[in-house]
Scaffold this motif. Structure first.
Motif, PDB file in Angstrom:
ATOM      1  N   ILE A  21       0.842  -1.202   0.000  1.00  0.00           N
ATOM      2  CA  ILE A  21       0.000   0.000   0.000  1.00  0.00           C
ATOM      3  C   ILE A  21       0.875   1.250   0.000  1.00  0.00           C
ATOM      4  CG2 ILE A  21      -1.681   1.359   1.323  1.00  0.00           C
ATOM      5  CD1 ILE A  21      -2.895  -1.082  -0.076  1.00  0.00           C
ATOM      6  N   ILE A  22       1.911   1.260   0.818  1.00  0.00           N
ATOM      7  CA  ILE A  22       2.825   2.406   0.869  1.00  0.00           C
ATOM      8  C   ILE A  22       3.481   2.599  -0.491  1.00  0.00           C
ATOM      9  CG2 ILE A  22       5.022   3.226   1.855  1.00  0.00           C
ATOM     10  CD1 ILE A  22       4.013   1.971   4.543  1.00  0.00           C
ATOM     11  N   ARG A  23       3.920   1.512  -1.114  1.00  0.00           N
ATOM     12  CA  ARG A  23       4.514   1.604  -2.460  1.00  0.00           C
ATOM     13  C   ARG A  23       3.502   2.129  -3.466  1.00  0.00           C
ATOM     14  NH1 ARG A  23       8.887  -1.487  -4.590  1.00  0.00           N
ATOM     15  NH2 ARG A  23       7.449  -1.849  -6.314  1.00  0.00           N
ATOM     16  N   ALA A  24       2.256   1.697  -3.345  1.00  0.00           N
ATOM     17  CA  ALA A  24       1.209   2.163  -4.260  1.00  0.00           C
ATOM     18  C   ALA A  24       0.975   3.665  -4.094  1.00  0.00           C
ATOM     19  CB  ALA A  24      -0.083   1.395  -4.022  1.00  0.00           C
ATOM     20  N   VAL A  25       0.999   4.140  -2.862  1.00  0.00           N
ATOM     21  CA  VAL A  25       0.822   5.579  -2.618  1.00  0.00           C
ATOM     22  C   VAL A  25       2.002   6.345  -3.208  1.00  0.00           C
ATOM     23  CG1 VAL A  25       0.676   7.362  -0.825  1.00  0.00           C
ATOM     24  CG2 VAL A  25      -0.680   5.258  -0.621  1.00  0.00           C
ATOM     25  N   ARG A  26       3.226   5.849  -3.005  1.00  0.00           N
ATOM     26  CA  ARG A  26       4.395   6.498  -3.605  1.00  0.00           C
ATOM     27  C   ARG A  26       4.285   6.516  -5.128  1.00  0.00           C
ATOM     28  NH1 ARG A  26       8.268   3.110  -0.177  1.00  0.00           N
ATOM     29  NH2 ARG A  26       8.424   4.278   1.764  1.00  0.00           N
ATOM     30  N   ALA A  31       2.990   9.596 -10.134  1.00  0.00           N
ATOM     31  CA  ALA A  31       2.055   9.827 -11.245  1.00  0.00           C
ATOM     32  C   ALA A  31       1.485  11.241 -11.194  1.00  0.00           C
ATOM     33  CB  ALA A  31       0.929   8.791 -11.205  1.00  0.00           C
ATOM     34  N   GLU A  32       1.182  11.730 -10.005  1.00  0.00           N
ATOM     35  CA  GLU A  32       0.679  13.099  -9.869  1.00  0.00           C
ATOM     36  C   GLU A  32       1.740  14.112 -10.292  1.00  0.00           C
ATOM     37  OE1 GLU A  32      -2.337  14.073  -9.389  1.00  0.00           O
ATOM     38  OE2 GLU A  32      -3.219  12.192  -8.738  1.00  0.00           O
ATOM     39  N   LEU A  33       2.991  13.866  -9.905  1.00  0.00           N
ATOM     40  CA  LEU A  33       4.070  14.769 -10.319  1.00  0.00           C
ATOM     41  C   LEU A  33       4.212  14.780 -11.838  1.00  0.00           C
ATOM     42  CD1 LEU A  33       6.706  13.986  -7.567  1.00  0.00           C
ATOM     43  CD2 LEU A  33       5.601  16.195  -7.965  1.00  0.00           C
ATOM     44  N   LYS A  64      -3.228  19.610  -5.551  1.00  0.00           N
ATOM     45  CA  LYS A  64      -3.981  19.260  -4.351  1.00  0.00           C
ATOM     46  C   LYS A  64      -3.895  17.755  -4.107  1.00  0.00           C
ATOM     47  CE  LYS A  64      -8.608  19.465  -2.357  1.00  0.00           C
ATOM     48  NZ  LYS A  64     -10.002  19.847  -2.597  1.00  0.00           N
ATOM     49  N   HIS A  65      -4.047  16.965  -5.178  1.00  0.00           N
ATOM     50  CA  HIS A  65      -3.929  15.510  -5.045  1.00  0.00           C
ATOM     51  C   HIS A  65      -2.551  15.132  -4.513  1.00  0.00           C
ATOM     52  CE1 HIS A  65      -7.061  14.980  -8.518  1.00  0.00           C
ATOM     53  NE2 HIS A  65      -7.619  15.412  -7.398  1.00  0.00           N
ATOM     54  N   LEU A  66      -1.521  15.819  -5.004  1.00  0.00           N
ATOM     55  CA  LEU A  66      -0.166  15.556  -4.530  1.00  0.00           C
ATOM     56  C   LEU A  66      -0.073  15.780  -3.021  1.00  0.00           C
ATOM     57  CD1 LEU A  66       2.839  14.971  -5.046  1.00  0.00           C
ATOM     58  CD2 LEU A  66       3.110  17.410  -5.562  1.00  0.00           C
ATOM     59  N   GLY A  67      -0.666  16.858  -2.545  1.00  0.00           N
ATOM     60  CA  GLY A  67      -0.660  17.126  -1.105  1.00  0.00           C
ATOM     61  C   GLY A  67      -1.422  16.083  -0.320  1.00  0.00           C
ATOM     62  N   THR A  70       0.646  12.874  -0.291  1.00  0.00           N
ATOM     63  CA  THR A  70       1.811  13.024   0.576  1.00  0.00           C
ATOM     64  C   THR A  70       1.404  12.916   2.042  1.00  0.00           C
ATOM     65  OG1 THR A  70       2.923  14.377  -1.083  1.00  0.00           O
ATOM     66  CG2 THR A  70       3.749  14.528   1.181  1.00  0.00           C
ATOM     67  N   ALA A  71       0.298  13.552   2.402  1.00  0.00           N
ATOM     68  CA  ALA A  71      -0.193  13.452   3.782  1.00  0.00           C
ATOM     69  C   ALA A  71      -0.554  12.006   4.117  1.00  0.00           C
ATOM     70  CB  ALA A  71      -1.401  14.366   3.977  1.00  0.00           C
ATOM     71  N   LEU A  72      -1.156  11.317   3.160  1.00  0.00           N
ATOM     72  CA  LEU A  72      -1.495   9.900   3.377  1.00  0.00           C
ATOM     73  C   LEU A  72      -0.228   9.081   3.570  1.00  0.00           C
ATOM     74  CD1 LEU A  72      -3.500   7.562   3.499  1.00  0.00           C
ATOM     75  CD2 LEU A  72      -3.412   7.482   0.984  1.00  0.00           C
ATOM     76  N   LEU A  73       0.766   9.286   2.711  1.00  0.00           N
ATOM     77  CA  LEU A  73       2.026   8.553   2.845  1.00  0.00           C
ATOM     78  C   LEU A  73       2.634   8.783   4.221  1.00  0.00           C
ATOM     79  CD1 LEU A  73       4.377   6.870   1.712  1.00  0.00           C
ATOM     80  CD2 LEU A  73       5.353   9.031   0.867  1.00  0.00           C
TER      81      LEU A  73
END
Length: 108
Positions: A21-26, A31-33, A64-67, A70-73
């Motif tokens: 899950i952590i890898r998926a969030v990263r 992808a957002e970047l 916003k999605h990036l933020g 990042t907060a989720l990570l």
């Protein structure tokens, strides 16, 4: 351009591990970047005001999605939060040192 496939090593897993899950969030952060860079490129070259307005709106959403991601990570991986904070502190120290090295307005 970056080629994205899937964030999960164990495709089809009904029960991904915390690490997956952590890898998926990263992966989604990357992808957002990439999306931010692509939309920014369009925004910079588009002569049409309508295109610029719509792309700018999308670009801001991607940021916003990036933020959010990042907060989720950081909530899922305290080590990522800690290392990012260390990096921010290092940059802050560099900025402070640069400010101290600048000549004063009086010329001294």
């Amino acid at each position: 351009m970056t080629s994205f496939s899937t964030p999960f090593v164990a495709q089809g897993s009904d029960n991904p591990t915390d690490h997956e899950i952590i890898r998926a969030v990263r992966f989604q952060i990357a992808a957002e970047l990439e999306a931010i860079n692509q939309y920014d490129e369009i925004f910079q070259v588009a002569p049409n005001p309508l295109v610029k307005d719509v792309i700018r709106s999308i670009l801001l959403e991607e940021k916003k999605h990036l933020g959010e991601l990042t907060a989720l990570l950081y909530s899922l991986s305290p080590i990522d939060r800690s290392l990012a904070a260390d990096g921010e502190s290092e940059v802050s120290d560099i900025l402070v040192n640069q400010l101290r090295a600048e000549p004063t307005l009086s010329g001294s």
